[in-house]
Design an enzyme around this catalytic site. Structure first.
Site, PDB file in Angstrom:
ATOM      1  N   HIS A   1     -23.918  16.766  39.964  1.00  0.00           N
ATOM      2  CA  HIS A   1     -23.604  17.958  40.742  1.00  0.00           C
ATOM      3  C   HIS A   1     -23.452  19.129  39.801  1.00  0.00           C
ATOM      4  CE1 HIS A   1     -21.685  20.565  43.691  1.00  0.00           C
ATOM      5  NE2 HIS A   1     -22.162  19.738  44.594  1.00  0.00           N
TER       6      HIS A   1
ATOM      7  N   ASP B   1     -23.969  13.033  48.991  1.00  0.00           N
ATOM      8  CA  ASP B   1     -25.134  12.397  49.607  1.00  0.00           C
ATOM      9  C   ASP B   1     -25.190  10.892  49.373  1.00  0.00           C
ATOM     10  OD1 ASP B   1     -26.427  14.599  50.840  1.00  0.00           O
ATOM     11  OD2 ASP B   1     -26.912  15.361  48.860  1.00  0.00           O
TER      12      ASP B   1
HETATM   13  N1  CMC Z   1     -29.707  11.186  37.570  1.00  0.00           N
HETATM   14  C1  CMC Z   1     -29.968  11.165  36.245  1.00  0.00           C
HETATM   15  N2  CMC Z   1     -29.713  12.197  35.414  1.00  0.00           N
HETATM   16  C2  CMC Z   1     -29.168  13.290  35.944  1.00  0.00           C
HETATM   17  C3  CMC Z   1     -28.864  13.372  37.301  1.00  0.00           C
HETATM   18  C4  CMC Z   1     -29.144  12.271  38.126  1.00  0.00           C
HETATM   19  N3  CMC Z   1     -28.896  12.286  39.429  1.00  0.00           N
HETATM   20  N4  CMC Z   1     -28.313  14.593  37.542  1.00  0.00           N
HETATM   21  C5  CMC Z   1     -28.301  15.248  36.389  1.00  0.00           C
HETATM   22  N5  CMC Z   1     -28.825  14.459  35.415  1.00  0.00           N
HETATM   23  C6  CMC Z   1     -28.946  14.813  34.004  1.00  0.00           C
HETATM   24  C7  CMC Z   1     -30.207  15.628  33.775  1.00  0.00           C
HETATM   25  O1  CMC Z   1     -31.318  14.813  33.515  1.00  0.00           O
HETATM   26  C8  CMC Z   1     -29.800  16.448  32.571  1.00  0.00           C
HETATM   27  O2  CMC Z   1     -29.886  15.625  31.418  1.00  0.00           O
HETATM   28  P1  CMC Z   1     -30.294  16.244  29.997  1.00  0.00           P
HETATM   29  O3  CMC Z   1     -29.190  17.211  29.651  1.00  0.00           O
HETATM   30  O4  CMC Z   1     -30.350  15.052  29.103  1.00  0.00           O
HETATM   31  O5  CMC Z   1     -31.613  16.927  30.193  1.00  0.00           O
HETATM   32  C9  CMC Z   1     -28.305  16.741  32.818  1.00  0.00           C
HETATM   33  O6  CMC Z   1     -27.860  15.663  33.652  1.00  0.00           O
HETATM   34  C10 CMC Z   1     -28.052  18.058  33.520  1.00  0.00           C
HETATM   35  O7  CMC Z   1     -28.928  18.146  34.652  1.00  0.00           O
HETATM   36  P2  CMC Z   1     -29.291  19.517  35.374  1.00  0.00           P
HETATM   37  O8  CMC Z   1     -30.375  19.261  36.350  1.00  0.00           O
HETATM   38  O9  CMC Z   1     -29.487  20.600  34.383  1.00  0.00           O
HETATM   39  O10 CMC Z   1     -27.919  19.837  36.065  1.00  0.00           O
HETATM   40  P3  CMC Z   1     -27.707  20.593  37.406  1.00  0.00           P
HETATM   41  O11 CMC Z   1     -26.357  21.154  37.368  1.00  0.00           O
HETATM   42  O12 CMC Z   1     -28.812  21.539  37.717  1.00  0.00           O
HETATM   43  O13 CMC Z   1     -27.813  19.343  38.406  1.00  0.00           O
HETATM   44  C11 CMC Z   1     -28.319  18.419  40.491  1.00  0.00           C
HETATM   45  C12 CMC Z   1     -27.368  19.296  39.677  1.00  0.00           C
HETATM   46  C13 CMC Z   1     -27.620  18.121  41.799  1.00  0.00           C
HETATM   47  C14 CMC Z   1     -29.594  19.188  40.742  1.00  0.00           C
HETATM   48  C15 CMC Z   1     -28.627  17.110  39.728  1.00  0.00           C
HETATM   49  O14 CMC Z   1     -27.453  16.413  39.411  1.00  0.00           O
HETATM   50  C16 CMC Z   1     -29.592  16.210  40.485  1.00  0.00           C
HETATM   51  O15 CMC Z   1     -30.803  16.409  40.437  1.00  0.00           O
HETATM   52  N6  CMC Z   1     -29.058  15.182  41.241  1.00  0.00           N
HETATM   53  C17 CMC Z   1     -29.883  14.336  42.065  1.00  0.00           C
HETATM   54  C18 CMC Z   1     -30.136  14.998  43.415  1.00  0.00           C
HETATM   55  C19 CMC Z   1     -28.894  15.012  44.275  1.00  0.00           C
HETATM   56  O16 CMC Z   1     -28.197  14.014  44.420  1.00  0.00           O
HETATM   57  N7  CMC Z   1     -28.633  16.172  44.889  1.00  0.00           N
HETATM   58  C20 CMC Z   1     -27.495  16.360  45.788  1.00  0.00           C
HETATM   59  C21 CMC Z   1     -26.507  17.326  45.221  1.00  0.00           C
HETATM   60  S1  CMC Z   1     -24.918  17.334  46.025  1.00  0.00           S
HETATM   61  C22 CMC Z   1     -25.148  17.767  47.649  1.00  0.00           C
HETATM   62  C23 CMC Z   1     -25.900  19.017  47.884  1.00  0.00           C
HETATM   63  O17 CMC Z   1     -25.801  20.001  47.171  1.00  0.00           O
HETATM   64  O18 CMC Z   1     -26.644  19.017  48.844  1.00  0.00           O
END
Ligand code: CMC
Length: 388
Positions: free
Chosen positions: A271, A325
């Site tokens: 998140h 989720d």
């Molecule tokens: N699985 C594996 N690695 C992850 C995940 C995950 N679900 N989420 C983040 N990471 C890693 C990512 O690969 C990155 O690693 P590195 O620094 O080595 O490159 C690091 O964590 C930071 O990721 P980011 O994408 O820069 O972080 P963010 O703040 O943009 O991520 C997110 C937020 C929700 C987009 C992400 O955690 C994600 O893609 N999660 C999976 C999709 C998901 O479950 N979304 C629902 C979010 S909550 C409800 C809502 O908002 O609707």
């Protein structure tokens, strides 16, 4: 050509935050999040307390009025909502015109947009008018989602039952049967936990749209488009697909380790704000376990829990924990919802948050208009097409 930085960009460069991470872009009195400690409050009340004691209707009143209702206010609000449960004939015709293989989120986005055409003054943006539109959209949308699902199954629409709560009425419109009290309550808790969540992507979208003084329908339509993305509300469908791909609980470890090895994202984890377990996931975990046991879906819960333990072992040091989720997927499945209705369910509830934010924005509006840091070339020659 070497890119040249304009001197005026230095300020923008200093404040540039990719994905607007950490940027405060609005003030709200609706929800508070502490991502380090895993706290979520609506108007100061812990989400756990609301999930235990409140109803979706009462939570919506709380978000829109910034206080809990009295008994008579709640009754009046319930009556107002229920009086708007029905779709107009034009909407029924539009549903019947939808292709039966359309994705429900595309249908929902299109039909909420079309509601503006049923409103004699769709562009009226006084707080009073915006609140009325919000109530109508919130009250009618369950009939639209359920109506489309019945249309694609070749079934007739069911007329809403105004003696039923928001949650029970939706399940009735979908299935033609009143849900058991346990199912109604489970669905109600899902609605409460999804109702609002700070300046998430779809809420930001809604606020950006209304900041041009556009209209409530455009703002909610845009928000639905944002929500369907797999990084946002669409993740709950991704979680269910993953659970379906894992045959048994014994297959969880190799499946997840393989995904980690391939650097795949595990849906339902991580998140932007929470670096601890999302408090909504904690509430939904308890609910998912209970429902899974009651409906013969214990394997789904066991697989989910096994995934959570592996992710904690592998990723807790990076602050990646289950989000809302993750357990909502098992919960929705046990309630009997089809996979492609998971994200529309999220939308039904979040309309409360989106519209509350639209009303807040209208109350103290300033146009959203950030700047970009231009990193392209300057002084480029215009080459005639014959010479390119
Ligand atoms: N699985 C594996 N690695 C992850 C995940 C995950 N679900 N989420 C983040 N990471 C890693 C990512 O690969 C990155 O690693 P590195 O620094 O080595 O490159 C690091 O964590 C930071 O990721 P980011 O994408 O820069 O972080 P963010 O703040 O943009 O991520 C997110 C937020 C929700 C987009 C992400 O955690 C994600 O893609 N999660 C999976 C999709 C998901 O479950 N979304 C629902 C979010 S909550 C409800 C809502 O908002 O609707």
């Amino acid at each position: 050509m070497t890119p040249r930085r304009d001197a005026t960009m230095s300020t923008a460069e200093k404040t540039f935050s990719k994905g607007l991470e950490g940027v405060i872009a609005a003030q709200t009195e609706m929800s508070f999040i502490n991502g380090t400690e895993g706290i979520l409050e609506y108007v100061g009340i812990a989400i756990g307390d609301l999930a235990k004691n409140s109803s979706f209707e009462e939570t919506v009143f709380l978000l829109w009025n910034k206080r809990l209702p009295t008994q008579s206010e709640l009754e009046a609000f319930n009556n107002e909502l229920r009086a708007n449960y029905s779709m107009c004939d034009a909407m029924k015709q539009r549903i019947k015109a939808c292709p039966v293989d359309a994705e429900p989120m595309h249908v929902l986005r299109t039909l909420v947009s079309s509601m503006a055409m049923d409103d004699a003054s769709p562009n009226e943006n006084s707080v009073e008018a915006a609140r009325h539109k919000a109530l109508q959209i919130l009250a009618t949308t369950p009939a639209v989602v359920a109506g489309f699902d019945r249309h694609r199954r070749g079934l007739d629409f069911i007329e809403p039952d105004t003696s039923l709560s928001f949650a029970a009425n939706f399940l009735y419109l979908l299935n033609g049967e009143k849900p058991t009290p346990a199912m109604e309550r489970a669905f109600d808790i899902c609605m409460i936990t999804h109702a609002d969540h700070g300046l998430n992507n779809s809420t930001f979208t809604a606020r950006v749209i209304i900041s041009t003084l556009s209209d409530m329908y455009s703002a909610i339509t845009g928000a639905i488009g944002s929500l369907r993305g797999p990084l946002h509300g669409g993740a709950n469908e991704g979680v269910m697909k993953m659970l379906n791909e894992i045959p048994t609980v014994d297959d969880v470890e190799p499946y997840i380790m393989n995904k980690i090895k391939n650097k795949d994202r595990i849906m339902g984890f991580g998140h932007r704000v929470y670096k601890a377990k999302d408090p909504r996931a904690a509430e939904l975990m308890t609910l998912a376990k209970q429902l899974a046991d009651d409906t013969g879906n214990s394997d789904l819960y066991e697989k989910s829990h096994a995934i959570e333990l592996i992710m904690e072992r592998e990723y807790a040091s990076k602050g990646i924990y289950p989000n809302v989720d993750f357990y909502s997927a098992t919960t929705y499945h046990c309630i009997g919802l089809k996979l492609d209705l998971f994200t529309p369910m999220f939308a039904l509830s979040r309309i409360a948050g989106w519209s509350g934010h639209v009303i807040e924005q209208l109350g103290d509006n300033r146009l959203f208009r950030p700047t970009t840091d231009y990193v392209g070339p300057h002084d480029a020659p215009y080459t005639p097409i014959s010479e390119r």
